[in-house]
Motif scaffolding. Structure first.
Motif, mmCIF file in Angstrom:
data_model
loop_
_atom_site.group_PDB
_atom_site.id
_atom_site.type_symbol
_atom_site.label_atom_id
_atom_site.label_comp_id
_atom_site.label_asym_id
_atom_site.label_seq_id
_atom_site.Cartn_x
_atom_site.Cartn_y
_atom_site.Cartn_z
ATOM 1 N N LEU A 275 -3.631 5.036 -15.051
ATOM 2 C CA LEU A 275 -2.971 5.090 -13.746
ATOM 3 C C LEU A 275 -2.544 3.698 -13.293
ATOM 4 N N ARG A 276 -3.399 2.714 -13.530
ATOM 5 C CA ARG A 276 -3.062 1.336 -13.155
ATOM 6 C C ARG A 276 -1.821 0.868 -13.912
ATOM 7 N N ARG A 277 -1.771 1.177 -15.196
ATOM 8 C CA ARG A 277 -0.613 0.780 -16.007
ATOM 9 C C ARG A 277 0.660 1.463 -15.508
ATOM 10 N N LEU A 278 0.573 2.755 -15.225
ATOM 11 C CA LEU A 278 1.751 3.496 -14.761
ATOM 12 C C LEU A 278 2.205 3.030 -13.374
ATOM 13 N N VAL A 279 1.250 2.747 -12.500
ATOM 14 C CA VAL A 279 1.596 2.259 -11.161
ATOM 15 C C VAL A 279 2.244 0.890 -11.251
ATOM 16 N N SER A 280 1.709 0.021 -12.108
ATOM 17 C CA SER A 280 2.241 -1.346 -12.201
ATOM 18 C C SER A 280 3.668 -1.368 -12.742
ATOM 19 N N LYS A 281 4.024 -0.353 -13.556
ATOM 20 C CA LYS A 281 5.405 -0.288 -14.049
ATOM 21 C C LYS A 281 6.381 -0.029 -12.909
ATOM 22 N N GLY A 282 5.911 0.645 -11.858
ATOM 23 C CA GLY A 282 6.786 0.951 -10.737
ATOM 24 C C GLY A 282 6.785 -0.096 -9.644
ATOM 25 N N LEU A 283 6.011 -1.155 -9.814
ATOM 26 C CA LEU A 283 5.908 -2.195 -8.787
ATOM 27 C C LEU A 283 6.505 -3.502 -9.280
ATOM 28 N N THR A 284 6.885 -4.318 -8.343
ATOM 29 C CA THR A 284 7.400 -5.648 -8.693
ATOM 30 C C THR A 284 6.528 -6.710 -8.024
ATOM 31 N N ILE A 285 5.220 -6.625 -8.285
ATOM 32 C CA ILE A 285 4.311 -7.641 -7.775
ATOM 33 C C ILE A 285 3.672 -8.360 -8.951
ATOM 34 N N LYS A 286 3.110 -9.519 -8.664
ATOM 35 C CA LYS A 286 2.618 -10.394 -9.717
ATOM 36 C C LYS A 286 1.473 -9.785 -10.526
ATOM 37 N N ASP B 257 3.927 10.195 -7.085
ATOM 38 C CA ASP B 257 4.934 10.636 -8.057
ATOM 39 C C ASP B 257 4.326 10.827 -9.444
ATOM 40 N N ILE B 258 3.476 9.898 -9.849
ATOM 41 C CA ILE B 258 2.831 9.971 -11.169
ATOM 42 C C ILE B 258 1.984 11.240 -11.267
ATOM 43 N N LEU B 259 1.196 11.511 -10.222
ATOM 44 C CA LEU B 259 0.333 12.685 -10.234
ATOM 45 C C LEU B 259 1.141 13.981 -10.138
ATOM 46 N N MET B 260 2.222 13.957 -9.376
ATOM 47 C CA MET B 260 3.057 15.144 -9.230
ATOM 48 C C MET B 260 3.754 15.496 -10.544
ATOM 49 N N ARG B 261 4.247 14.473 -11.241
ATOM 50 C CA ARG B 261 4.948 14.704 -12.514
ATOM 51 C C ARG B 261 3.996 15.016 -13.654
ATOM 52 N N GLY B 262 2.714 14.699 -13.501
ATOM 53 C CA GLY B 262 1.747 14.940 -14.568
ATOM 54 C C GLY B 262 1.873 13.937 -15.697
ATOM 55 N N ASP B 263 2.174 12.685 -15.361
ATOM 56 C CA ASP B 263 2.360 11.648 -16.379
ATOM 57 C C ASP B 263 1.059 11.255 -17.087
ATOM 58 N N VAL B 264 -0.080 11.544 -16.475
ATOM 59 C CA VAL B 264 -1.371 11.203 -17.075
ATOM 60 C C VAL B 264 -1.776 12.344 -17.991
ATOM 61 N N HIS B 265 -2.178 12.003 -19.192
ATOM 62 C CA HIS B 265 -2.514 13.002 -20.207
ATOM 63 C C HIS B 265 -3.977 13.408 -20.118
ATOM 64 N N ASP B 266 -4.305 14.087 -19.022
ATOM 65 C CA ASP B 266 -5.660 14.592 -18.813
ATOM 66 C C ASP B 266 -5.535 16.024 -18.303
ATOM 67 N N PRO B 267 -6.094 16.982 -19.044
ATOM 68 C CA PRO B 267 -5.955 18.380 -18.618
ATOM 69 C C PRO B 267 -6.570 18.666 -17.248
ATOM 70 N N ASP B 268 -7.645 17.946 -16.897
ATOM 71 C CA ASP B 268 -8.266 18.150 -15.579
ATOM 72 C C ASP B 268 -7.315 17.742 -14.457
ATOM 73 N N LEU B 269 -6.660 16.596 -14.624
ATOM 74 C CA LEU B 269 -5.694 16.159 -13.610
ATOM 75 C C LEU B 269 -4.461 17.053 -13.602
ATOM 76 N N GLY B 270 -4.092 17.561 -14.758
ATOM 77 C CA GLY B 270 -2.928 18.430 -14.856
ATOM 78 C C GLY B 270 -3.109 19.737 -14.103
ATOM 79 N N GLY C 296 0.812 -1.208 0.000
ATOM 80 C CA GLY C 296 0.000 0.000 0.000
ATOM 81 C C GLY C 296 0.846 1.259 0.000
ATOM 82 N N GLU C 297 1.907 1.265 0.799
ATOM 83 C CA GLU C 297 2.792 2.430 0.844
ATOM 84 C C GLU C 297 3.560 2.582 -0.466
ATOM 85 N N LEU C 298 3.964 1.482 -1.057
ATOM 86 C CA LEU C 298 4.656 1.532 -2.343
ATOM 87 C C LEU C 298 3.735 2.094 -3.434
ATOM 88 N N ILE C 299 2.478 1.668 -3.439
ATOM 89 C CA ILE C 299 1.509 2.185 -4.406
ATOM 90 C C ILE C 299 1.268 3.667 -4.148
#
Length: 129
Positions: A84-95, A27-40, A18-21
């Motif tokens: 977001l799920r795809r971006l989070v999963s790239k940063g995790l090492t779980i099954k 980090d994803i939200l801070m960097r603006g990695d999601v291409h949505d103007p509302d989230l940006g 949970g803490e890793l997620i």
């Protein structure tokens, strides 16, 4: 033999994942990695992430800066849940990449209510004794 965990809290693994997620999502939200103007346009705080025991579902408790338009933030996050799920999963090492769910973080409201309760004169007199 399986342990009876009906009244037990989350496991160390749930807390760790949970803490890793939470960190990865922040980090994803801070960097603006999601291409949505509302989230940006929003600065969103991820206060906590709780996972189910099987780690397949992760609930993120979020709040936009200042608490303004919390419902709009939840809608924007839900619209971009797959990315977001795809971006989070790239940063995790779980099954499995966990399904992400979003809820408004009410921790700050609870802190304010507790502070108001403790400053009540009737409660104050009990605390001062």
């Amino acid at each position: 033999m399986a342990k009876n965990r009906d009244n037990a809290g989350p496991s160390q693994r749930q807390l760790r994942v949970g803490e890793l997620i939470r960190r990865t999502l922040s980090d994803i939200l801070m960097r603006g990695d999601v291409h949505d103007p509302d989230l940006g346009r929003m600065s969103i705080t991820v206060g906590e992430v709780r996972t189910t025991p099987d780690l397949r579902v992760a609930t993120a408790f979020v709040l936009p800066l200042g608490g303004h338009d919390a419902e709009g933030a939840i809608e924007a996050l839900n619209r971009n849940r797959g990315e977001l799920r795809r971006l989070v999963s790239k940063g995790l090492t779980i099954k499995f990449a966990p399904e992400l769910r979003f809820q408004i973080d009410k921790t700050f409201d609870q802190i304010d209510e507790t502070r108001a309760l403790l400053s009540d004169p009737h409660v104050r007199q009990d605390l001062d004794e």
